[in-house]
Design an enzyme around this catalytic site. Sequence first.
Site, PDB file in Angstrom:
ATOM      1  N   SER A 210      -8.463  64.793   4.885  1.00  0.00           N
ATOM      2  CA  SER A 210      -8.856  65.460   3.765  1.00  0.00           C
ATOM      3  C   SER A 210      -7.931  65.539   2.599  1.00  0.00           C
ATOM      4  O   SER A 210      -6.859  65.856   2.454  1.00  0.00           O
ATOM      5  CB  SER A 210      -9.307  66.878   3.869  1.00  0.00           C
TER       6      SER A 210
ATOM      7  N   ARG B 195      -5.211  77.039   4.125  1.00  0.00           N
ATOM      8  CA  ARG B 195      -4.302  75.824   4.331  1.00  0.00           C
ATOM      9  C   ARG B 195      -2.981  76.176   3.611  1.00  0.00           C
ATOM     10  O   ARG B 195      -2.361  75.526   2.802  1.00  0.00           O
ATOM     11  CB  ARG B 195      -4.914  74.670   3.177  1.00  0.00           C
TER      12      ARG B 195
ATOM     13  N   GLU C 255      -5.104  68.618  -1.154  1.00  0.00           N
ATOM     14  CA  GLU C 255      -4.402  68.965   0.277  1.00  0.00           C
ATOM     15  C   GLU C 255      -3.470  68.198   0.885  1.00  0.00           C
ATOM     16  O   GLU C 255      -2.503  68.613   1.637  1.00  0.00           O
ATOM     17  CB  GLU C 255      -5.879  68.971   1.042  1.00  0.00           C
TER      18      GLU C 255
END
Length: 301
Positions: free
Chosen positions: A223, A174, A293
């Site tokens: 998310s 990520r 995130e």
Amino acid sequence: MPDIRERLTLPGTHGRLLHDAPLGPRAWFRAGGNAEALFMPEDDGDLATALRIVPSDVPVTVLGACSNVIIRDGGIEGLVIRLARGFSSIAVEGDAIVAGAAALDMTVAEHAASAGIDGLSFLAGIPGSIGGAVVMNAGAYGSDTAAVLEWAEIMTRDGQVTRLDNAALGFAYRHSALPPGAIVLRACLRGRRGDPDAIRAHIAEIRAAREAAQPVRARTGGSTFRNPDGHKAWTLIDEAGCRGLRLGEAQVSEKHCNFLLNLGGATSADLEALGDLVRERVRARSGIDLHWEIKRLGKPA
């Protein structure tokens, strides 16, 4: 110091420039404040002209699909750039797709299927655009951007365009190591030859699995937290008793507890506070720190 309306007039550009522009309606959470100035460039040249004009002390923030962000209630200072129609092209080049930063991940997956390019179907499970996928190395359903990206073209704050290959982007979980202030313009995603019908069937499976497991029809932001090493964020949240937890009109999804929901009247402050409360409870229960995130942008009200 002159007002932002005087400092940001962007002469010589052709895109739309708005001052005190609402951002909440553009965000998937449907919450958040205004941009001091919002510019939607027509194309690369228009963007380069704007970047060269903007004073160096004015912060520049780039927004894409606004699917994975919380825009704080006090809005975003400086210039917000929204890449839209002029950056949404999709072209097939052999076994690869070259897509503009504003092209939606799902649309790219569908184009790849029609062209018989396998390996990009995972994009159908990511609610966002290609620019964001490159910036955060977005992934789902067994693959990620790093696994398929051949190169990305970026524009630096001085308006210069550079092409970076996969290695230069320094992908991690990520994360990508883009130069500070760089804006993704387009990316080349390489797949492999496949049967179009089989690829479409795989995309349909991904869409069905996503709809069954995630609150895709709610006001959400995807998310919320990264998966810690060796753990699933949703499991830690569930074990900490946070499934369905509410703070005002903000709620942890009962369907998938790594998703936050705006039930209708939540502010961005409510959503962020709920996320921090979840982090506290997970830390108290398991000793594990969850890391956001979702990008949180702007200033509090």
